[in-house]
Motif scaffolding. Structure first.
Motif, short mmCIF file in Angstrom:
data_model
loop_
_atom_site.label_atom_id
_atom_site.label_comp_id
_atom_site.label_asym_id
_atom_site.label_seq_id
_atom_site.Cartn_x
_atom_site.Cartn_y
_atom_site.Cartn_z
N MET A 1 0.90 -1.17 0.04
CA MET A 1 0.25 0.03 -0.13
C MET A 1 1.06 1.35 0.01
SD MET A 1 -2.79 -1.03 2.75
CE MET A 1 -4.38 -1.24 2.42
N ALA A 2 0.77 2.09 -1.02
CA ALA A 2 1.72 3.12 -1.13
C ALA A 2 1.58 4.06 -0.19
CB ALA A 2 1.37 3.91 -2.49
N CYS A 3 0.23 4.20 0.55
CA CYS A 3 -0.40 5.38 1.42
C CYS A 3 0.55 5.04 2.78
CB CYS A 3 -1.71 5.39 1.67
SG CYS A 3 -2.35 3.71 2.49
N ASP A 4 1.10 3.87 2.90
CA ASP A 4 1.93 3.62 4.23
C ASP A 4 3.44 3.99 4.04
OD1 ASP A 4 -0.25 2.67 5.26
OD2 ASP A 4 0.11 0.36 5.16
N THR A 5 3.63 4.34 2.95
CA THR A 5 5.19 4.51 2.59
C THR A 5 5.28 6.21 2.90
OG1 THR A 5 5.32 3.13 0.80
CG2 THR A 5 7.02 4.57 0.77
N GLY A 6 6.50 6.44 3.56
CA GLY A 6 7.03 8.04 3.93
C GLY A 6 7.69 8.18 5.01
N TYR A 7 8.04 9.40 5.56
CA TYR A 7 8.86 9.69 6.59
C TYR A 7 7.66 9.63 7.69
CZ TYR A 7 12.59 11.14 3.38
OH TYR A 7 13.37 11.27 2.64
N SER A 8 8.31 9.17 8.74
CA SER A 8 7.39 8.94 9.87
C SER A 8 8.53 8.95 11.30
CB SER A 8 6.63 7.61 9.93
OG SER A 8 6.04 7.67 11.11
N ARG A 9 7.78 9.41 12.43
CA ARG A 9 8.66 9.22 13.57
C ARG A 9 8.53 7.96 14.36
NH1 ARG A 9 11.55 13.19 16.04
NH2 ARG A 9 11.25 15.26 15.24
N ASN A 11 9.88 6.00 17.85
CA ASN A 11 10.44 6.14 19.09
C ASN A 11 11.24 7.37 19.06
OD1 ASN A 11 9.69 3.60 19.95
ND2 ASN A 11 11.49 2.68 18.89
N GLY A 12 10.84 8.50 18.62
CA GLY A 12 11.40 9.81 18.57
C GLY A 12 12.22 10.14 17.39
N ASP A 13 12.79 9.01 16.58
CA ASP A 13 13.51 9.17 15.49
C ASP A 13 12.59 9.32 14.16
OD1 ASP A 13 15.74 9.63 17.29
OD2 ASP A 13 16.14 7.35 17.12
N TRP A 14 13.36 10.10 13.38
CA TRP A 14 12.65 10.02 11.92
C TRP A 14 13.03 8.75 11.09
CZ3 TRP A 14 8.79 12.70 9.92
CH2 TRP A 14 8.74 13.97 10.55
N VAL A 15 12.21 8.19 10.07
CA VAL A 15 12.68 6.90 9.47
C VAL A 15 11.69 6.91 8.28
CG1 VAL A 15 12.94 5.49 11.38
CG2 VAL A 15 10.77 5.47 10.60
N TRP A 16 12.30 6.27 7.30
CA TRP A 16 11.36 6.23 6.14
C TRP A 16 10.61 4.66 6.22
CZ3 TRP A 16 9.67 8.61 1.97
CH2 TRP A 16 9.28 8.11 0.92
N LEU A 17 9.45 4.66 5.99
CA LEU A 17 8.73 3.61 6.34
C LEU A 17 8.20 3.04 4.86
CD1 LEU A 17 5.96 4.60 8.91
CD2 LEU A 17 7.84 3.11 9.27
N THR A 18 8.40 1.80 4.67
CA THR A 18 7.91 1.18 3.36
C THR A 18 6.78 -0.03 3.83
OG1 THR A 18 9.76 -0.53 3.59
CG2 THR A 18 10.08 1.58 2.25
N HIS A 19 5.96 -0.58 2.96
CA HIS A 19 5.16 -1.22 3.14
C HIS A 19 5.04 -2.22 1.90
CE1 HIS A 19 1.03 -3.55 3.82
NE2 HIS A 19 1.41 -3.25 4.81
N ASP A 20 4.88 -3.63 2.29
CA ASP A 20 4.97 -4.52 0.87
C ASP A 20 4.26 -5.74 1.59
OD1 ASP A 20 6.99 -6.47 1.62
OD2 ASP A 20 8.21 -4.97 1.25
N GLU A 21 3.77 -6.63 0.48
CA GLU A 21 3.13 -7.82 0.99
C GLU A 21 3.92 -8.88 1.74
OE1 GLU A 21 0.74 -9.52 -2.18
OE2 GLU A 21 -0.14 -7.54 -2.75
N HIS A 22 5.26 -9.05 1.19
CA HIS A 22 6.16 -10.03 1.81
C HIS A 22 6.70 -9.61 3.11
CE1 HIS A 22 8.71 -13.62 1.99
NE2 HIS A 22 9.71 -12.56 2.05
N HIS A 23 6.85 -8.37 3.26
CA HIS A 23 7.72 -7.96 4.63
C HIS A 23 6.74 -7.11 5.63
CE1 HIS A 23 11.17 -8.61 2.21
NE2 HIS A 23 11.56 -9.27 3.26
N GLY A 24 5.36 -6.63 4.90
CA GLY A 24 4.70 -5.75 5.76
C GLY A 24 5.45 -4.49 5.86
N LYS A 25 4.86 -3.84 7.02
CA LYS A 25 5.44 -2.44 7.33
C LYS A 25 7.01 -2.50 8.05
CE LYS A 25 2.90 0.96 8.55
NZ LYS A 25 1.73 1.72 9.20
N ARG A 26 7.93 -1.76 7.12
CA ARG A 26 9.29 -1.60 7.58
C ARG A 26 9.89 -0.30 7.88
NH1 ARG A 26 12.35 -5.84 3.69
NH2 ARG A 26 14.01 -4.46 4.57
N ALA A 27 10.49 -0.18 8.74
CA ALA A 27 11.32 1.30 9.18
C ALA A 27 12.59 0.99 8.75
CB ALA A 27 10.94 1.60 10.66
N HIS A 28 13.15 2.05 7.99
CA HIS A 28 14.44 2.08 7.46
C HIS A 28 15.14 3.45 8.18
CE1 HIS A 28 13.51 -0.64 4.32
NE2 HIS A 28 12.18 -0.24 4.22
#
Length: 91
Positions: A1-9, A11-28
């Motif tokens: 789902m593209a709407c789950d992708t983007g910058y987010s906080r 634990n107080g730190d900025w991360v890049w979030l991705t979402h895919d069917e195989h891994h689900g939501k991941r914070a980079h």
């Protein structure tokens, strides 16, 4: 789902979030980020802090945050700074 992708906080730190069917939501985690000055730009794929500019969580090596301007607000990342023009992370 593209709407789950983007910058987010997380634990107080900025991360890049991705979402895919195989891994689900991941914070980079974003390398070399200044958490205090970090901000998401007009094109939500871009962000900058006082030292660097980022595209989808990856540092754009030749980009300067001074004078950096997004030219689009779509998935395509066209931008300029005082010295270069960029498409995504490429000059």
């Amino acid at each position: 789902m593209a709407c789950d992708t983007g910058y987010s906080r997380k634990n107080g730190d900025w991360v890049w979030l991705t979402h895919d069917e195989h891994h689900g939501k991941r914070a980079h985690w974003i390398e070399d980020i200044d958490q205090q000055s970090f901000k998401v730009l007009k094109n939500k794929n871009f962000a900058a802090d006082k030292n660097h500019v980022y595209y989808k969580g990856k540092k754009i090596k030749q980009a300067s945050p001074i004078g950096f301007t997004c030219l689009t607000d779509t998935e395509y990342g066209y931008a300029v700074d005082r010295h270069h023009a960029f498409f995504n992370t490429e000059v």
